[in-house]
Design a protein around this motif. Structure first.
Motif, mmCIF file in Angstrom:
data_model
loop_
_atom_site.group_PDB
_atom_site.id
_atom_site.type_symbol
_atom_site.label_atom_id
_atom_site.label_comp_id
_atom_site.label_asym_id
_atom_site.label_seq_id
_atom_site.Cartn_x
_atom_site.Cartn_y
_atom_site.Cartn_z
ATOM 1 N N GLY A 1 0.814 -1.206 0.000
ATOM 2 C CA GLY A 1 0.000 0.000 0.000
ATOM 3 C C GLY A 1 0.853 1.262 0.000
ATOM 4 N N ARG A 2 0.206 2.410 -0.311
ATOM 5 C CA ARG A 2 0.933 3.667 -0.523
ATOM 6 C C ARG A 2 1.002 4.554 0.723
ATOM 7 N N MET A 3 -0.097 4.616 1.493
ATOM 8 C CA MET A 3 -0.241 5.672 2.491
ATOM 9 C C MET A 3 0.763 5.562 3.635
ATOM 10 N N GLY A 4 1.068 4.343 4.064
ATOM 11 C CA GLY A 4 2.040 4.189 5.140
ATOM 12 C C GLY A 4 3.411 4.696 4.729
ATOM 13 N N LEU A 5 3.808 4.453 3.494
ATOM 14 C CA LEU A 5 5.099 4.923 3.001
ATOM 15 C C LEU A 5 5.114 6.440 2.864
ATOM 16 N N LEU A 6 3.979 7.030 2.467
ATOM 17 C CA LEU A 6 3.899 8.491 2.430
ATOM 18 C C LEU A 6 4.010 9.088 3.833
ATOM 19 N N GLY A 7 3.411 8.403 4.804
ATOM 20 C CA GLY A 7 3.559 8.847 6.184
ATOM 21 C C GLY A 7 5.012 8.824 6.624
ATOM 22 N N ALA A 8 5.744 7.779 6.224
ATOM 23 C CA ALA A 8 7.172 7.695 6.550
ATOM 24 C C ALA A 8 7.947 8.844 5.915
ATOM 25 N N SER A 9 7.509 9.288 4.722
ATOM 26 C CA SER A 9 8.218 10.397 4.062
ATOM 27 C C SER A 9 8.141 11.675 4.892
ATOM 28 N N LEU A 10 7.024 11.884 5.583
ATOM 29 C CA LEU A 10 6.907 13.059 6.447
ATOM 30 C C LEU A 10 7.829 12.966 7.654
ATOM 31 N N VAL A 11 8.006 11.766 8.171
ATOM 32 C CA VAL A 11 8.953 11.567 9.280
ATOM 33 C C VAL A 11 10.365 11.935 8.829
ATOM 34 N N PHE A 12 10.756 11.485 7.630
ATOM 35 C CA PHE A 12 12.071 11.838 7.093
ATOM 36 C C PHE A 12 12.213 13.353 6.922
ATOM 37 N N LEU A 13 11.120 14.021 6.492
ATOM 38 C CA LEU A 13 11.198 15.460 6.264
ATOM 39 C C LEU A 13 11.363 16.225 7.571
ATOM 40 N N VAL A 14 10.618 15.844 8.608
ATOM 41 C CA VAL A 14 10.779 16.488 9.918
ATOM 42 C C VAL A 14 12.218 16.325 10.411
#
Length: 411
Positions: free
Chosen positions: A284-297
């Motif tokens: 699925g896509r959404m969990g990986l997109l959530g991880a991208s925000l963690v990397f950005l913070v």
């Protein structure tokens, strides 16, 4: 509805279509050309043409405005005509033609014209290219296909600055000679596109209900709009890489090695995008997109306090991971949720909305930088990203419920 395990099994058996590979290498060649020019253009405007920093900002802002507006209309038009390839060729052709203007430029006006032609080309080609990938790719391979295209594009992103440095050394600092060489990969990209891609037979018939209309935007559906909301959220929290270049000198890079910032970022981005895309097909896509925000913070927090090259590079690596975990997946989500007859329109609206958010966010980031320096800009980015993570979670839950409802209805 297929289970994730069934989709993953199908993805392993199927192969990414040839068209996707060709479009990936076309993007690679064009990005090499564009990044050679982009790496040297601010220096050229200021030192050779006498432009101010405000003019440099105007040229970049105008480029974003032109590209984002063009993307919407190219999407609507490609849905109406049912043809993707001709518009992709026109878009890449304009991009290649613009590269011939830069070495001939005798004034800032010439540069503005060249950038305008280049951005119109980018706006025309981006939407039908993404729609073409969605047309030729089975659903179980969409993540891998969009990820592959992004990975090959970012290879050009880090090769371009390296080539620019090498050509400057070879030509003894003659920027105009470097600009002439930059046109070569651009025209190779157009040639590869012309001979390497055949227009697919579309599963959906060409629209026969009159000319394209802006009112088609209202027919995209809640799934598309929720995806665009997610994309805008991620885009608003991420400022331009120009601020990374400014920070690199504070961290200790000499001016000659500032382009290495983009090399590192694009290398990490490119290495991550394809495997993340394949993984999204399975889980699925959404969990990986959530991880991208963690990397950005994390990237913002590291960059805010980076006072050494090592700390700065760590922040750039985290930034590249954010890009690799987000950019290909956003396009994939649009392909997943858009109605097939309006796929080009959906990509056009997606590109327009995120482009406007980029423009507004970067203006705000620049004002914060002028007032409070790099620390203020990156801490603000970290705060926006953290707040965005909460909003992202709420949107993701809403999108999951909508997908579940639609799946039950189809069943």
């Amino acid at each position: 509805m297929q289970s994730p395990s069934a989709s993953a099994s199908n993805a392993r058996r199927a192969a990414i279509p040839r068209t996707v590979w060709v479009l990936g290498f076309v993007s690679l060649l064009m990005d090499v050309s564009s990044e050679i020019v982009q790496a040297l253009l601010p220096f050229y405007l200021v030192s050779h043409l006498g432009a101010s920093a405000a003019v440099v900002g105007f040229v970049e802002g105008l480029s974003v405005a032109i590209a984002t507006t063009t993307k919407l209309f190219s999407g609507i038009l490609t849905d109406w005509t049912g043809r993707r390839k001709p518009m992709v060729i026109v878009g890449y052709g304009l991009g290649a033609a613009s590269k011939l203007i830069f070495p001939l430029a005798a004034s800032v006006g010439w540069i503005v014209g060249a950038k305008a032609v280049d951005r119109v080309g980018k706006g025309i080609r981006g939407t039908p290219r993404d729609a073409l990938i969605a047309d030729v790719t089975p659903p179980e391979l969409r993540g891998a296909s969009f990820g592959l295209r992004k990975s090959l594009d970012t290879v050009g992103g880090f090769l371009g600055p390296l080539v620019a440095i090498g050509l400057l050394i070879l030509f003894g600092g003659n920027v105009q000679a470097v600009f002439w060489v930059a046109a070569v990969p651009a025209f190779l990209a157009v040639a590869l596109l012309v001979v390497g891609i055949e227009e697919p037979v579309r599963a959906t018939p060409v629209r026969k209900d009159g000319p394209p209309r802006l009112t088609d935007v209202a027919r995209l559906g809640r799934g598309v709009w929720l995806t665009i909301a997610v994309a805008c959220l991620l885009t608003a929290a991420r400022f331009s890489e120009a601020f990374l270049l400014l920070k690199s000198q504070e961290a200790g890079f000499s001016l000659t090695w500032v382009p290495i910032t983009l090399v590192i970022m694009h290398a990490v981005y490119g290495l991550a995008a394809y495997p993340v895309g394949r993984l999204s097909d399975a889980i699925g896509r959404m969990g990986l997109l959530g991880a991208s925000l963690v990397f950005l913070v994390a990237a913002y927090l590291v960059l805010a306090t980076a006072s050494s090259i090592a700390a700065f590079v760590a922040g750039i690596v985290l930034w590249g991971l954010h890009m690799g975990f987000s950019q290909g997946l956003l396009a994939t989500l649009i392909a997943d949720s858009a109605p097939a007859p309006l796929r080009g329109t959906a990509f056009g609206v997606f590109n327009l909305m995120t482009g406007l958010v980029v423009l507004a966010g970067n203006v705000a980031a620049g004002l914060i930088w002028d007032a409070y320096g790099s620390y203020g800009t990156f801490i603000t980015g970290a705060s926006l990203s953290a707040a965005g993570s909460i909003a992202f979670g709420l949107i993701a839950v809403r999108r999951a419920r909508l997908s579940s409802t639609n799946g039950a209805t189809r069943t």
